[in-house]
Design a protein around this motif. Structure first.
Motif, short mmCIF file in Angstrom:
data_model
loop_
_atom_site.label_atom_id
_atom_site.label_comp_id
_atom_site.label_asym_id
_atom_site.label_seq_id
_atom_site.Cartn_x
_atom_site.Cartn_y
_atom_site.Cartn_z
N LYS A 87 0.84 -1.21 0.00
CA LYS A 87 0.00 0.00 0.00
C LYS A 87 0.87 1.26 0.00
CE LYS A 87 -3.83 2.43 0.69
NZ LYS A 87 -3.29 3.77 0.97
N ARG A 88 1.91 1.25 0.81
CA ARG A 88 2.79 2.43 0.88
C ARG A 88 3.50 2.65 -0.44
NH1 ARG A 88 2.97 7.37 2.69
NH2 ARG A 88 5.08 8.12 3.11
N ASN A 89 3.94 1.57 -1.08
CA ASN A 89 4.60 1.70 -2.38
C ASN A 89 3.64 2.26 -3.43
OD1 ASN A 89 6.85 1.05 -4.33
ND2 ASN A 89 5.25 -0.26 -5.17
N GLN A 90 2.39 1.83 -3.39
CA GLN A 90 1.39 2.36 -4.32
C GLN A 90 1.19 3.86 -4.10
OE1 GLN A 90 -1.97 -0.17 -3.49
NE2 GLN A 90 -1.32 -1.75 -4.96
N ASP A 91 1.14 4.25 -2.82
CA ASP A 91 0.95 5.67 -2.50
C ASP A 91 2.14 6.51 -2.96
OD1 ASP A 91 -1.43 4.99 -1.32
OD2 ASP A 91 -0.64 5.00 0.73
N LEU A 92 3.34 5.91 -2.95
CA LEU A 92 4.56 6.64 -3.33
C LEU A 92 4.78 6.66 -4.83
CD1 LEU A 92 7.00 5.28 -0.59
CD2 LEU A 92 6.09 7.61 -0.74
N THR A 93 4.13 5.78 -5.56
CA THR A 93 4.31 5.71 -7.01
C THR A 93 3.60 6.87 -7.69
OG1 THR A 93 4.41 3.30 -6.92
CG2 THR A 93 3.96 4.28 -9.06
N THR A 101 9.36 8.94 -6.95
CA THR A 101 8.29 9.00 -5.95
C THR A 101 7.36 10.15 -6.26
OG1 THR A 101 9.68 10.36 -4.49
CG2 THR A 101 9.69 7.97 -4.13
N THR A 102 6.12 10.02 -5.86
CA THR A 102 5.14 11.06 -6.11
C THR A 102 5.52 12.36 -5.41
OG1 THR A 102 2.77 11.59 -6.02
CG2 THR A 102 3.70 10.40 -4.15
N ASP A 126 11.72 7.05 0.63
CA ASP A 126 10.73 7.62 1.53
C ASP A 126 11.22 7.56 2.97
OD1 ASP A 126 7.98 8.54 2.28
OD2 ASP A 126 7.86 6.54 3.16
N ILE A 153 2.60 5.41 7.66
CA ILE A 153 1.15 5.26 7.54
C ILE A 153 0.46 5.86 8.75
CG2 ILE A 153 -0.72 3.54 7.43
CD1 ILE A 153 1.22 1.70 5.95
N SER A 162 1.40 9.26 -9.94
CA SER A 162 0.14 9.01 -10.61
C SER A 162 0.33 9.03 -12.13
CB SER A 162 -0.88 10.08 -10.22
OG SER A 162 -0.46 11.35 -10.71
#
Length: 383
Positions: free
Chosen positions: A62-68, A118-119, A233, A336, A70
């Protein structure tokens, strides 16, 4: 074991791996304890409960998805890089009236090239290698030429060009192309500090090309890219990891995932935990074998670019976070929940108190002693 303060060089004075001053003993680097490599000799007494490991994996994913970045961010940076690259390619083939400098080649480098961006950090790095000497005026002229060419194609686009000590940045409202300028190797001997970009910055741009090439050839395993993004991160949120360079993060992620007896990629949970275990055990401390830089002929250990104080800070921060992780605090470590205070303030986990560790290294009162120790470490690197 890794939680103790007695890892490589963690005692008073941060042992240097040599004998007493004045004794010319050979430098023999040590390999800190690594549970993954030592597992055959230390069968696990109890494994981590499956539900806990599954929850940790879900949090990492989940954290990796948030950091990827958009899709919008990715499109913005790809479009800008495509435009800038197009202008540079044209200048290589048909420079026309532009004679401020001559371009040898252009290479994409950094997190954009590696696929570890990272985003919120929509910046792509490109290295421009000049055939000519990189005078500050020529570099600024190149930046202006690219800016003018892009404005001709899209006059309504808000685009800025800002020169800096490494080259220049080209930015629109959504992304930035960071241009790092260097020159062909034979020209490096002719660099004059008052006229040209600093020689160290020119060499670092060449190093960035080597690093990107190595990553492309050796680290395309998806888990490595995910771990690198998570480590970036971690470094951003915990000040104690600030001394770690992006290149160190690339290499330790690759090491943690692939350097194991089975030569099979470890899962993200185990490799993330292993990074903290390695750093806690003194992997990046004086006297440790650490990781030899694969782009420098294996003669340099990557952690030696940090000062002794920085090496100590990285180690003690990892030790504190590993203790938190061992008692279930993965959400706080991943960002998180909570904040970075767990590395600097006391925290309690199911009745277990985790106190942040203090520095083991004390800088000598005589600064010359420190300089001599750093010089000795540099000498040992070439032996």
């Amino acid at each position: 074991m890794v939680m103790q303060r007695g890892g490589i060089g963690r005692g008073r004075g941060m042992g240097r791996g040599r004998g007493a001053p004045g004794r010319n003993l050979p430098f023999i680097p040590h390999v800190p304890f690594d549970i993954v490599l030592a597992e055959p000799a230390f069968p696990p007494v109890r494994s981590i409960p499956a539900p806990v490991e599954e929850a940790f994996m879900a949090a990492l994913v989940k954290r990796n998805q948030d950091l990827t970045p958009s899709e919008k961010e990715s499109s913005a940076i790809i479009n800008l890089v495509y435009k800038v690259q197009g202008v540079l390619d044209t200048l290589i083939i048909t420079p026309g009236a532009f004679d401020s400098c001559q371009i040898e080649e252009v290479r994409q480098v950094g997190s954009f090239k590696k696929g570890t961006m990272t985003t919120g950090n929509n910046v792509a790095d490109l290295v421009v290698v000049l055939k000519t000497l990189p005078t500050k005026e020529a570099v600024e002229a190149l930046g202006n030429k690219i800016w003018e060419s892009l404005k001709v194609k899209e006059p309504k686009e808000v685009l800025t060009m800002l020169p800096n000590e490494r080259g220049f940045d080209l930015s629109n409202t959504e992304a930035t192309a960071r241009i790092l300028v260097t020159t062909i190797p034979p020209n490096l001997k002719k660099i004059e500090p008052t006229l040209h970009i600093d020689a160290k910055l020119l060499q670092s741009a060449h190093a960035a090309v080597r690093h990107s090439r190595w990553f492309e050839e050796s680290a395309q395993q998806p888990t490595i890219k995910n771990l690198v993004r998570l480590l970036h991160d971690l470094r951003k949120r915990f000040a104690g990891f600030a001394p770690l360079t992006p290149w160190m993060l690339d290499l330790i992620a690759h090491y943690a995932i692939l350097n194991n007896p089975g030569r099979q990629a470890l899962p993200l949970t185990q490799s993330y935990r292993r990074v903290l275990q390695l750093l806690s055990a003194g992997f990046f401390l004086p006297g440790s074998a650490g990781i030899s830089d694969p782009c420098e002929g294996g003669q340099v250990r990557i952690h030696t670019v940090m000062t002794l104080e920085e090496q100590d800070l990285v180690c003690l921060t990892a030790q504190t976070l590993l203790r938190v992780l061992s008692h279930g605090g993965y959400k706080q470590i991943l960002g998180i929940e909570g904040n970075s205070s767990i590395a600097s303030e006391m925290s309690v986990w199911d009745g277990v108190v985790v106190n942040p560790l203090e520095r083991a290294y004390e800088k000598p009162a005589d600064s010359q002693v420190e300089e001599d120790m750093e010089a000795e470490e540099g000498d040992m690197e070439t032996e």
